[in-house]
Design a protein around this motif. Structure first.
Motif, PDB file in Angstrom:
ATOM      1  N   UNK A 368       0.847  -1.215   0.006  1.00  0.00           N
ATOM      2  CA  UNK A 368      -0.011  -0.009   0.237  1.00  0.00           C
ATOM      3  C   UNK A 368       0.936   1.281  -0.055  1.00  0.00           C
ATOM      4  N   UNK A 369       2.100   1.021  -0.199  1.00  0.00           N
ATOM      5  CA  UNK A 369       3.068   2.175   0.012  1.00  0.00           C
ATOM      6  C   UNK A 369       3.238   2.763  -1.490  1.00  0.00           C
ATOM      7  N   UNK A 370       2.653   4.015  -1.875  1.00  0.00           N
ATOM      8  CA  UNK A 370       2.649   4.652  -3.016  1.00  0.00           C
ATOM      9  C   UNK A 370       4.138   5.123  -3.518  1.00  0.00           C
ATOM     10  N   UNK A 371       4.427   4.878  -4.594  1.00  0.00           N
ATOM     11  CA  UNK A 371       5.595   5.285  -5.220  1.00  0.00           C
ATOM     12  C   UNK A 371       6.748   4.972  -4.780  1.00  0.00           C
ATOM     13  N   UNK A 372       6.922   3.920  -3.642  1.00  0.00           N
ATOM     14  CA  UNK A 372       8.197   3.646  -3.206  1.00  0.00           C
ATOM     15  C   UNK A 372       9.210   3.269  -4.338  1.00  0.00           C
ATOM     16  N   UNK A 373       8.854   2.294  -5.072  1.00  0.00           N
ATOM     17  CA  UNK A 373       9.676   2.183  -6.370  1.00  0.00           C
ATOM     18  C   UNK A 373      10.604   0.793  -6.222  1.00  0.00           C
ATOM     19  N   UNK A 374      11.016   0.482  -7.453  1.00  0.00           N
ATOM     20  CA  UNK A 374      11.896  -0.890  -7.358  1.00  0.00           C
ATOM     21  C   UNK A 374      12.437  -1.014  -8.548  1.00  0.00           C
ATOM     22  N   UNK A 375      12.943  -2.218  -8.832  1.00  0.00           N
ATOM     23  CA  UNK A 375      13.895  -2.253 -10.321  1.00  0.00           C
ATOM     24  C   UNK A 375      13.529  -4.004 -10.450  1.00  0.00           C
ATOM     25  N   UNK A 376      13.796  -4.307 -11.661  1.00  0.00           N
ATOM     26  CA  UNK A 376      13.693  -5.552 -12.501  1.00  0.00           C
ATOM     27  C   UNK A 376      14.841  -5.823 -12.973  1.00  0.00           C
ATOM     28  N   UNK A 377      15.300  -7.088 -12.950  1.00  0.00           N
ATOM     29  CA  UNK A 377      16.613  -7.479 -13.695  1.00  0.00           C
ATOM     30  C   UNK A 377      16.079  -8.513 -14.709  1.00  0.00           C
ATOM     31  N   UNK A 378      16.161  -8.147 -16.178  1.00  0.00           N
ATOM     32  CA  UNK A 378      15.748  -9.111 -17.118  1.00  0.00           C
ATOM     33  C   UNK A 378      16.913 -10.090 -17.582  1.00  0.00           C
ATOM     34  N   UNK A 379      16.933 -11.186 -17.656  1.00  0.00           N
ATOM     35  CA  UNK A 379      18.060 -12.133 -17.672  1.00  0.00           C
ATOM     36  C   UNK A 379      18.375 -12.139 -19.406  1.00  0.00           C
ATOM     37  N   UNK A 380      19.703 -11.944 -19.666  1.00  0.00           N
ATOM     38  CA  UNK A 380      20.045 -12.218 -20.811  1.00  0.00           C
ATOM     39  C   UNK A 380      20.385 -13.740 -21.290  1.00  0.00           C
ATOM     40  N   UNK A 381      19.882 -14.202 -22.377  1.00  0.00           N
ATOM     41  CA  UNK A 381      20.071 -15.594 -22.868  1.00  0.00           C
ATOM     42  C   UNK A 381      20.297 -15.519 -24.222  1.00  0.00           C
ATOM     43  N   UNK A 382      20.478 -16.910 -24.781  1.00  0.00           N
ATOM     44  CA  UNK A 382      20.823 -17.008 -26.290  1.00  0.00           C
ATOM     45  C   UNK A 382      19.853 -16.418 -27.386  1.00  0.00           C
ATOM     46  N   UNK A 383      18.618 -16.386 -26.550  1.00  0.00           N
ATOM     47  CA  UNK A 383      17.403 -15.678 -27.208  1.00  0.00           C
ATOM     48  C   UNK A 383      16.959 -14.588 -26.959  1.00  0.00           C
ATOM     49  N   UNK A 384      17.833 -13.851 -26.274  1.00  0.00           N
ATOM     50  CA  UNK A 384      17.521 -12.370 -25.965  1.00  0.00           C
ATOM     51  C   UNK A 384      17.073 -12.382 -24.336  1.00  0.00           C
ATOM     52  N   UNK A 385      16.409 -11.205 -24.025  1.00  0.00           N
ATOM     53  CA  UNK A 385      16.007 -11.163 -22.652  1.00  0.00           C
ATOM     54  C   UNK A 385      14.816 -11.945 -22.405  1.00  0.00           C
ATOM     55  N   UNK A 386      14.808 -12.482 -21.125  1.00  0.00           N
ATOM     56  CA  UNK A 386      13.702 -13.380 -20.697  1.00  0.00           C
ATOM     57  C   UNK A 386      13.585 -13.350 -19.330  1.00  0.00           C
ATOM     58  N   UNK A 387      12.371 -13.019 -18.480  1.00  0.00           N
ATOM     59  CA  UNK A 387      12.008 -13.192 -17.289  1.00  0.00           C
ATOM     60  C   UNK A 387      13.124 -12.286 -16.420  1.00  0.00           C
ATOM     61  N   UNK A 388      13.024 -12.427 -15.009  1.00  0.00           N
ATOM     62  CA  UNK A 388      13.892 -11.760 -14.110  1.00  0.00           C
ATOM     63  C   UNK A 388      13.281 -11.527 -12.614  1.00  0.00           C
ATOM     64  N   UNK A 389      14.080 -11.156 -11.890  1.00  0.00           N
ATOM     65  CA  UNK A 389      13.571 -11.068 -10.409  1.00  0.00           C
ATOM     66  C   UNK A 389      13.470  -9.514 -10.388  1.00  0.00           C
ATOM     67  N   UNK A 390      12.560  -9.184  -9.192  1.00  0.00           N
ATOM     68  CA  UNK A 390      12.045  -7.754  -8.891  1.00  0.00           C
ATOM     69  C   UNK A 390      12.621  -7.494  -7.692  1.00  0.00           C
TER      70      UNK A 390
END
Length: 479
Positions: A368-390
């Motif tokens: 419920x905390x507004x605009x607290x923010x975060x980031x996501x790390x998209x995984x590099x693979x042979x097929x390009x970017x896929x999935x990732x933790x937040x």
């Protein structure tokens, strides 16, 4: 040294409340490389923080820069204040100068010693303080005696140069060049200042004029066609027009628009995500051209990142994909106004030789905390970017707590700050402790060969004993 290598190892962790640990391909044996930015010459990557709204000598928004030094365990020390009040740096602190509007590491002469390019978008070149011609200065830290050289000046009272800058050897002559946005009373342009970046008078070139109200939003350097030469990517917006384009210099060192698309973004990052030998271009917080009938990313709920694929054979962008927090295996949940993609940086964080893409989500609500923010790390693979933790400040092993308005993820950067061979992530929260004399901060998260949440560290103006007036620390961040 290629400037895109200086500015392009950026990416890393992310934003979800679960804590899985999965082994990843590759290992830290991917030997430590030369830092992209080493301001003090100790072999560790450093990060530069611009504070254009900081008060200097009682002058509001005079602005200054602080460099955080890497070290054996983690970044731990700061240069303190680098401002126009220092001997050897051109100009004097004046209200509204906004020194530190942008920062970019650069090796001016290819000797392995790094300088820092700093924009001052509100600098007046006359006695009329309401003028905003702007300047761009190169800071040299040779022998711990910081000196500055002004390498570009705005040409008009509304120029405001220094908001957006990029460096690279675009014309292929061996000297580092400078590209920057310039405004005017009614529109704007993209400018090119050839190297070497010295104080000698140099004729600049207009690469493109924008339509009414137009301005450069972001710039990125990469080799998008695999020919071994630096190319320049630009995203821009005007009142009724916008787009993203790539400028390429030919064998005669003549620039020409090589690719153009109507979709625009707020941030750019270049890296070879799919390992085909050419850089791809990530366009963050992508939006369609208002005059266009279509867009690459129809689903933009909460923000989207468009990835345009480079190629040695097919036309640039033939392969493309859109990624949101609703994409498979991407951490977090897409919600309106999250601003997924407001900041981007790319680099190999796990030692598998595939760069990841770190995506800032500064307006993410954490519970419920507004605009607290975060980031996501998209995984590099042979097929390009896929999935990732937040990840957010409420995720385990991350210091602090998610608070309303922190805007954690407003800026992201990557560098091997502890010299272990893995890229680490730096994430800013300029809204941290907003309203206090020293606000904002940068968080460090080390790279790991496992998909996990490594122990982070907070780097704040209070911890560095910076003076009161260090406002929105991390508003500008580069490494």
């Amino acid at each position: 040294m290629r400037a895109r290598t200086l500015a392009a190892i950026a990416a890393v962790a992310a934003l979800t409340a679960t804590g899985l640990t999965l082994p990843l391909a590759g290992s830290a044996a991917a030997a430590s490389t030369t830092p992209r930015f080493d301001f003090n010459g100790d072999g560790y990557a450093d990060m530069a923080v611009g504070m254009p709204d900081a008060t200097v000598d009682g002058k509001a928004k005079a602005g200054y820069v602080s460099v955080i030094f890497g070290g054996p365990q983690s970044p731990s020390q700061s240069t303190g204040v680098i401002s126009q009040a220092e001997a050897g740096i051109p100009g004097t602190p004046e209200a509204g100068d906004r020194f530190g509007s942008s920062v970019a590491p650069v090796d001016v002469n290819g000797d392995g010693t790094f300088e820092l390019v700093v924009g001052a978008s509100g600098e007046s070149l006359t006695s009329e303080q309401l003028r905003d011609e702007g300047t761009i200065t190169v800071l040299d830290n040779s022998e711990w005696n910081i000196k500055g050289t002004t390498v570009a000046r705005g040409t008009g009272e509304f120029s405001s140069i220094g908001r957006t800058i990029a460096t690279g050897d675009y014309d292929g002559d061996g000297d580092t060049d400078l590209a920057y946005g310039e405004s005017s009373e009614e529109s704007g342009s993209l400018r090119f200042r050839p190297g070497p970046l010295t104080a000698d008078p140099v004729t600049t070139t207009t690469l493109r004029h924008y339509s009414m109200g137009g301005g450069t939003r972001d710039l990125a350097t990469g080799d998008f066609d695999g020919d071994g030469r630096d190319d320049l990517a630009t995203t821009w917006k005007a009142m009724e027009d916008s787009g993203t384009f790539i400028t390429r210099w030919d064998e005669q060192a003549e620039p020409a628009q090589w690719y153009a698309d109507g979709d625009r973004g707020s941030a750019l990052a270049a890296a070879d995500f799919d390992g085909d030998g050419t850089d791809d271009l990530a366009v963050g917080l992508v939006q369609p051209n208002p005059e266009s009938d279509g867009t690459h990313c129809e689903d933009r709920y909460g923000g989207a990142v468009l990835v345009l694929g480079g190629s040695k054979t097919a036309p640039f962008g033939t392969e493309n994909k859109c990624i949101t927090q609703s994409s498979p295996e991407v951490g977090g949940t897409a919600e309106g106004d999250d601003d997924f993609g407001a900041a981007l940086s790319a680099g190999d964080l796990n030692g598998d030789s595939h760069p990841e893409l770190v995506v800032g989500v500064p307006s993410e609500d954490v519970g419920t905390v507004k605009d607290a923010g975060g980031y996501v790390t998209l995984n590099g693979t042979d097929q390009g970017l896929y999935g990732g933790l937040a990840r957010s400040q409420s995720t385990r092993n991350m210091p602090g707590a998610a608070e309303a308005g922190d805007r954690f993820g407003a800026r992201v950067a990557v560098g091997d700050y502890n010299r272990d061979g893995l890229g680490d992530t730096a994430v800013s929260a300029p809204g941290e402790n907003a309203g206090e004399p020293r606000s904002g901060g940068v968080w460090f998260a080390p790279g790991s060969t496992e998909e996990t949440y490594p122990v982070g560290k907070s780097l704040t103006p209070f911890g560095f004993a910076l003076p009161n007036g260090a406002i929105a620390y991390g508003e500008v961040l580069e490494s």
